[in-house]
Design a protein around this motif. Structure first.
Motif, short mmCIF file in Angstrom:
data_model
loop_
_atom_site.label_atom_id
_atom_site.label_comp_id
_atom_site.label_asym_id
_atom_site.label_seq_id
_atom_site.Cartn_x
_atom_site.Cartn_y
_atom_site.Cartn_z
N PRO A 121 7.97 8.32 4.23
CA PRO A 121 7.84 9.64 3.61
C PRO A 121 8.97 9.92 2.62
O PRO A 121 8.74 10.52 1.57
CB PRO A 121 7.87 10.61 4.79
N HIS A 173 0.83 -1.20 0.00
CA HIS A 173 0.00 0.00 0.00
C HIS A 173 0.87 1.25 0.00
O HIS A 173 1.78 1.37 0.82
CB HIS A 173 -0.92 0.03 1.24
N TRP A 174 0.55 2.20 -0.87
CA TRP A 174 1.38 3.41 -0.98
C TRP A 174 1.42 4.20 0.32
O TRP A 174 2.41 4.85 0.62
CB TRP A 174 0.91 4.29 -2.15
N ASP A 175 0.36 4.11 1.11
CA ASP A 175 0.35 4.86 2.36
C ASP A 175 1.25 4.22 3.44
O ASP A 175 1.44 4.79 4.50
CB ASP A 175 -1.08 5.06 2.89
N ASP A 176 1.84 3.06 3.13
CA ASP A 176 2.82 2.44 4.02
C ASP A 176 4.26 2.75 3.62
O ASP A 176 5.19 2.33 4.30
CB ASP A 176 2.62 0.92 4.06
N LEU A 206 8.29 7.85 -0.63
CA LEU A 206 7.17 8.46 -1.35
C LEU A 206 7.62 9.74 -2.05
O LEU A 206 7.29 9.97 -3.22
CB LEU A 206 6.00 8.75 -0.41
N THR A 229 3.32 -1.30 -4.55
CA THR A 229 3.03 0.10 -4.88
C THR A 229 3.56 0.45 -6.26
O THR A 229 4.69 0.08 -6.62
CB THR A 229 3.67 1.03 -3.83
N THR A 285 7.73 10.46 -6.14
CA THR A 285 7.09 11.64 -6.71
C THR A 285 8.09 12.45 -7.54
O THR A 285 7.76 12.91 -8.64
CB THR A 285 6.48 12.51 -5.60
#
Length: 139
Positions: A54, A48-51, A57, A92, A61
């Motif tokens: 930072p 999951h991308w929310d895992d 991620l 992800t 980006t």
């Protein structure tokens, strides 16, 4: 069990790469919505991308932004859409898709692509990225 993306990254499965660095890779999807559709994938297998951390991620980006500039040159379109759907592979990944309308982001348009088509598209994108000074595209 390793995801299909982990197997592509390791070379166990074939992939048409346009970017490689120590944290992420970008390769052509085998089910493109439009020509030039790529996936930005972390080397680390995170479902999951929310895992994602930072930092990772943020890196994904930043890579997406750089590759988008190459896509704009290689496949001129009004925009390059960025989407995280994440249902098809438990690893992800960010979809980058050249688009001219919102309908261009519909997976209803996805179709299988031949290896030769993917190789040509990857070469086209890499050429644009190298011209923009990105050594990560020199594979």
């Amino acid at each position: 069990m390793a995801s299909v993306f982990t197997k592509v990254i390791s070379g166990e499965f074939p992939g048409h790469f346009v970017w490689k660095d120590d944290k992420a890779v970008v390769f052509m999807t085998i089910q493109p919505i439009r020509e030039g559709h790529v996936l930005v994938v972390p080397r680390e297998e995170v479902d999951h991308w929310d895992d994602l951390s930072p930092e990772l991620l943020s890196h994904l980006t930043q890579v997406s932004q750089k590759v988008t500039k190459g896509l704009k040159e290689a496949y001129p379109a009004k925009r390059v859409g960025m989407m995280i759907a994440g249902l098809e592979v438990p690893h992800t990944h960010i979809h980058l898709v050249p688009l001219d309308s919102m309908g261009d982001l519909s997976f209803d348009h996805a179709s299988g692509a031949e290896a030769e088509e993917l190789a040509a598209a990857a070469a086209n994108i890499r050429k644009a990225l190298v011209a923009q000074g990105h050594s990560e595209a020199e594979l």
